[in-house]
Structures are given as C-alpha cells and as structure tokens.
Design a protein around this motif. Sequence first.
Motif, PDB file in Angstrom:
ATOM      1  N   ALA A 160     -48.239 -11.331  43.252  1.00 13.71           N
ATOM      2  CA  ALA A 160     -48.916 -10.899  42.020  1.00 13.71           C
ATOM      3  C   ALA A 160     -48.675  -9.411  41.772  1.00 13.71           C
ATOM      4  N   THR A 161     -48.636  -8.618  42.844  1.00 14.05           N
ATOM      5  CA  THR A 161     -48.365  -7.185  42.679  1.00 14.05           C
ATOM      6  C   THR A 161     -46.970  -6.974  42.108  1.00 14.05           C
ATOM      7  N   GLN A 162     -46.003  -7.762  42.603  1.00 15.10           N
ATOM      8  CA  GLN A 162     -44.652  -7.681  42.034  1.00 15.10           C
ATOM      9  C   GLN A 162     -44.666  -8.131  40.576  1.00 15.10           C
ATOM     10  N   GLY A 163     -45.535  -9.113  40.274  1.00 17.30           N
ATOM     11  CA  GLY A 163     -45.653  -9.610  38.901  1.00 17.30           C
ATOM     12  C   GLY A 163     -46.161  -8.537  37.955  1.00 17.30           C
ATOM     13  N   HIS A 164     -47.026  -7.654  38.474  1.00 17.87           N
ATOM     14  CA  HIS A 164     -47.501  -6.536  37.651  1.00 17.87           C
ATOM     15  C   HIS A 164     -46.311  -5.671  37.224  1.00 17.87           C
ATOM     16  N   ALA A 165     -45.379  -5.459  38.152  1.00 12.56           N
ATOM     17  CA  ALA A 165     -44.186  -4.659  37.814  1.00 12.56           C
ATOM     18  C   ALA A 165     -43.350  -5.366  36.746  1.00 12.56           C
ATOM     19  N   VAL A 166     -43.281  -6.712  36.824  1.00 15.63           N
ATOM     20  CA  VAL A 166     -42.529  -7.457  35.803  1.00 15.63           C
ATOM     21  C   VAL A 166     -43.206  -7.304  34.444  1.00 15.63           C
ATOM     22  N   TYR A 167     -44.549  -7.412  34.445  1.00 18.25           N
ATOM     23  CA  TYR A 167     -45.351  -7.259  33.216  1.00 18.25           C
ATOM     24  C   TYR A 167     -45.077  -5.890  32.584  1.00 18.25           C
ATOM     25  N   LEU A 223     -44.554 -13.088  37.795  1.00 18.28           N
ATOM     26  CA  LEU A 223     -45.344 -12.832  36.591  1.00 18.28           C
ATOM     27  C   LEU A 223     -46.461 -13.859  36.468  1.00 18.28           C
ATOM     28  N   ALA A 224     -46.130 -15.131  36.765  1.00 17.49           N
ATOM     29  CA  ALA A 224     -47.149 -16.181  36.696  1.00 17.49           C
ATOM     30  C   ALA A 224     -48.264 -15.901  37.698  1.00 17.49           C
ATOM     31  N   ALA A 225     -47.900 -15.446  38.899  1.00 17.02           N
ATOM     32  CA  ALA A 225     -48.911 -15.147  39.924  1.00 17.02           C
ATOM     33  C   ALA A 225     -49.790 -13.991  39.465  1.00 17.02           C
ATOM     34  N   TYR A 226     -49.176 -12.992  38.823  1.00 19.07           N
ATOM     35  CA  TYR A 226     -49.949 -11.847  38.329  1.00 19.07           C
ATOM     36  C   TYR A 226     -50.938 -12.291  37.252  1.00 19.07           C
ATOM     37  N   LEU A 227     -50.430 -13.071  36.293  1.00 22.05           N
ATOM     38  CA  LEU A 227     -51.299 -13.508  35.190  1.00 22.05           C
ATOM     39  C   LEU A 227     -52.466 -14.330  35.729  1.00 22.05           C
ATOM     40  N   ALA A 228     -52.181 -15.170  36.733  1.00 18.64           N
ATOM     41  CA  ALA A 228     -53.251 -15.992  37.302  1.00 18.64           C
ATOM     42  C   ALA A 228     -54.248 -15.139  38.077  1.00 18.64           C
TER      43      ALA A 228
END
Lengths: 472, 209
Positions: free
Chosen positions: B56-63, B184-189
């Motif tokens: 999810a932390t990596q997903g924040h970077a994608v966001y 990104l999906a993990a971050y959004l969730a």
Amino acid sequence: MSDSAKTSTSLEPHEQTARGPVLNLLAGALVWLLVGLALTCLASLKLHAPGCLPFSWATTGRLQAAAANVLLLGAAAQGGLGIALWLLAHLGKTPLACWGSAVLGTAIWNLALTAGVPVLLLGGSTGIPGLELPGSLGLIILLGYLLVGANGVAAIANCRRDGYAPAQWFILGAVLWFAWIYSTSLVTTVFFPGRGVLTALSAGWFTQGSFWLFFAPLALAALYHYVPELTGNSLRSSELAPLAFWSLALFGGWTAATGIVGGPLPAWVITVSVAAGMLLAIPVLLATVNLLSPFGLGSTAGRFAQFSLLAFLFGGLGKALTSLRCANELLHFTRFEVALNELLLFGFVFGAIFAAAYVLVPKLVGRRLPNGALANAHVALSALGLVIAVAAYAIGGWKQGWALNFTSADLLSINAELKPFLRLHTAGLAVFLLGQVAFGANVVLLVASFVLPVGRTLVAEVITGSAPAPAK
Amino acid sequence: MNHGPLLFFGVLATLAASWLGLVAVPRQQLGNLDADLSTNAANVVVTHPPARSGEATQGHAVYVSLGCAACHTQQIRPENGGSDLARGWGQRRSVARDYLRDQPVQLGSSRLGPDLANYGERLGTNGFNLVRLFDPRLVVTNSTCEGAPYLFEVRTVTGEPVAGALATGESGRQMVPKAAARQLAAYLASLGSSAEVPEAHLPAKEEAK
C-alpha cells in the motif's frame, strides 16, 4: 548601415546592457507560454474526454503539473523578469551590473525546465502541489533565477535617479520575495518535509505567496510604468501607490491556507489566511483605482493593459470573496477556483507582460512587429478565448458547487451537467492558444526580417563571388 | 518611499513575519504529532493512523506519480463547511493526525471525482475491483475517470488463471495487472480514517456523551 544598427543607437548606453538579457528572457517566456498552453489544452480536453490519449504520460494529473510548472516558472517568471530588468536599467539610469550572468542564468533555468517537462510527464513528480519538479531541478532553476535576479537587486542598489518609481518598489519586492519563498519552500516541502499536512501548508505558502508576492508585483510593476506612458498622464494619485505596495507586502504572504479552507489544519491557520485573503482586496482596489481608465484602446499595448487591469480587478476581488467561508463552502473543490486562477494568470499577469512587450520589443530591436493584423488577432483571440474559458468554468463551477453541497444529486449526474462547460472551457483555451500562436508568428516574421536579408546577402555572395548591396 | 534601506528591510520583514507565522509556528505546533492508540467505530482499540502494508505504501507513490489528486480530494470538511459528511464520504471531519503516514500528503483541490479519504472503508471486504483501473466505464457506464490500461499487460497463461487477471475474450490470453496496479489497489483499499481522535469525535461517541 542597416536599419537595426541605426535605431539601436536610440537606446541609451546603460540600456544597451539590458538588451541581450531581456530579449533572451522574453524569447524563453514565449516558448514556455506556447508549450504550457498546449499542455493546458490537453489537460482540459481529458476532463470531458477521459478515453482519449490513454497513455501514462498523458494522465490529467501529469499534464496539469507539467503545464502549471511551465506556465509559472517558465512563461510568467521569465516574461515578468525580462520586463523588470529592462525597467530597472531604464528607470535607474544604470547598466546591468553583470548582464552575462543574467544570460547564463536564463540558459541553465531553461535547461532545467526543459528536462523537467519529460520528468513530470513520465511520473517523476514530487506530488507537492506547485512544487512538482524534483528537488534537483528545483535547485538548478533557483540558481538560474538568482543569477538573473541578482542583476535586478544590483540595478536598484546602483539606481542613479532621485527616489524610486513605483515600478522599482514592486520589482525589488518581487525579486527578493521569490528568492526567499522558492528557496525555503524547496527546503520545507521537498528536502526536509514536515510530517503530513505540514507539507501541504508549506506548499500553500509557496503557491499563494509566489502569486501575490512575485507574479502579481512583477505584473503591477509593468502596469505602473506603462499605463502612464500609454495614457500620457501621470498616476491618478501618487499617494495610493505606496499604499497598494505595502498592503500587498503585508497581506500577500499570509494567504497560505486559502486553498485548504475547511481542511485538516489548526483553525487559527485557516482563519488568519482567510482574513489575509479578504484584505488583499485592498491592494487590488488601490491599484485598479489608480490605473484603470478608458485609455489607449487604439494601440495593442493599451488594449492588453486594459485587459490586464480588468482581469486583476475581477480575479483579485473574486479571490478575496471566495476566501470567505460561506463562499468557500460553495465553491471550494469546484471549477470556479480554477476559473479565478486562469483569469489572474492568463489575463492579469500575461496581459501586463504583453502590454509591456508590445512597447518594449520594438524599442529593443529597433523595428515594429511586422504584421498589424496578427497583433490585432492576438488581442482579439486572447480576450475572446479567455472570456469563454473563464465564464465556462465560473458558471459551470458555481452550478457544480451548488449541486455538490446543497442537493443530494450523485456525482455522476453532477459531472454530466458539468460536461458542456468543460467542453466550452477547452474550446476557449484553444482560441486563447491560437491568439498566442498569432503572436508567435509575428515574432517569427520579426526575426525573419533580420535573418533573411543577411542570409540573402550571404547566398548572393557565394553565388556571385562578390558583395552585393545590403538588402533593406 | 525614497529610502533604499527602509524599502529593503520592509520587504524582508513582511515576508519573514508570514514565514514565521504560517510555516515555522505550525511546524512547531504539529511537528510532534504521532500515531496513538484509539478506538474505531466498532469500539476496537487500534493504532491511528494505521500502519500501511509495504504494497500500500508503494501504491501511494503510484497515486502520486499518476497525479490522481488532480480530480480526487482526501479531506473531509466539518459539518458546517460543505456536504462532505452528508454525502457519506466520512464519519467525522479529517484532522492533521490522520495524515501522518502520507508522505507527501495528497489533500487534492478538485472534486471531479469522489473524495477518497475513507475509500477503503467504503469498499468493504471485496476490496478494489481492478477492472475500474483498466477502464472505469466497464464498471460505471458514465464514469468520467480515465482508465489506466498501461498498468496491465496481456499475457498468454496456461493452466490456472493469474489472481486478479482480467479476461480478454481470447482463450488463454489474460490481462494481467502489473505490480503498480496491485500496489495502487492495495493503497486505495487502505484509505480510511474513521477512528476516534481527541480533535474530532465519531458520531456514535458524540451521542454517548
């Protein structure tokens, strides 16, 4: 002797030193303006046609970030500084201390920004609104800015006239303020960011501060100098000018949270920002009362100056009123806020730069811009395009805000209602861009009028082996 | 206005005051906030803000990199400042403490899309539907969100289908989400801040008082 050599002697010797750096900055600004507007048009297009350009380099967010950085740090900053350096040399009757450093500064600034566009489009944004460029590029741009700006500060220190003109106060303020605002904001957001919302607050201090204390004073400097020159009258009131300057100086830096009203910040921070935001109506009114009159509509420069002052009046008052909590509740997060920002940047700041450029560039190069029809098209298309784009976002944004906050309509139907306004905005921006292309074409013709005769002479020399008479 | 030094110091003093007031002092006030124990809506003791998984932390970077904040906010305004609570985007207003894990914070300034401050909580147990990322209009017919087909790749798969992969219509060919899509999906969730904090109470607790 050719035309240009003849007329450039009309520049005073101290003004000659400003010619190279100023033309250099203005040329950079023009290129960035065209690039930035093209990116803005694409970003606007994607809002109502989400399926087009399905590429990672063309997400709305990336296009918007690249466009904003190019338009602000490229077009507005370089255009404003170009006019400013000229005014300082001209008003202060002093040569630029080290014009080579200004040219060098512009060059590395342009290199860093050129690298910045692909970096932002490929996803290298810092994610900090207003400061999206990676810190390394930010530092290079800051260095370039300091090399240019140092000439400005030195020119004020060496000023050889009695007392300072209003344009000089605004420029001194702008040049020093931006050096501090940009350097400290890079530190507090990119290099040593505070935790969580502190970054957003510092970024707000940068965005709001750089507008009110850098772009606005640079534009005002151009207007305070060129409006009296265009009308042939002195300022309506010489007492109001210092009041406008000091009220801008006092309140301009305190508006950091006007873009985060209702957000997760200490209440006092938001209250202070809202108060400062409303008080900024004072410099807006003082400046327009002093300068706005039905003048100079016959010349291109005069029309742009009028346009700029009206945009400042409506945009500035709009900003002040939307700082109010009740207005903010309705209009925050809507297109209305974007409309005000566009009115202030495209109308007020670029309008002032164009008003000055139409007087200044012919003086610097010793020739008028060759095509009057293109100049007329520039004014007409700029005004028409901007009015369409801003009106579309203002009306659409108002309806959007009303539906979001005071009805239970779901987001999909609100966006469906908004769609015609988004389309109209893109069309308006495209018309505005077309106006700037007309200006670019005029500049190309101007450059060609210098380059072609020389080229023709060279070609003739090569063909005939003899030196023909220089072309007029 | 004819005294150079006065002008110079006036210019610096006005800016210095605003820098102290709106950059330095807030940093002093909020700089030491830290995650703390709290209770959520179901009265379970949790750490707030909750720690994020690595994905999810990596997903924040994608966001951040895709610039989702151009259309989505992550902030809930208080009751008397807009319809955010009435729209069900959150149970209480957002406070500074909610953002301690976000670097850089993505407050956003435009609501062409819904607010995402508590998106993960709205998703429930099903998690994020990756089809929404590939093409939002396959899920919501008139969505104005742009798709991110570049976060997927077509692969020939033999045997068991890849987890989370989308069918392409051709047998054996699947649209497989790249790592960035899953992050990104993990971050959004993971997005959610409905825990009780001293600065803003949950509605249930408010009534109990």
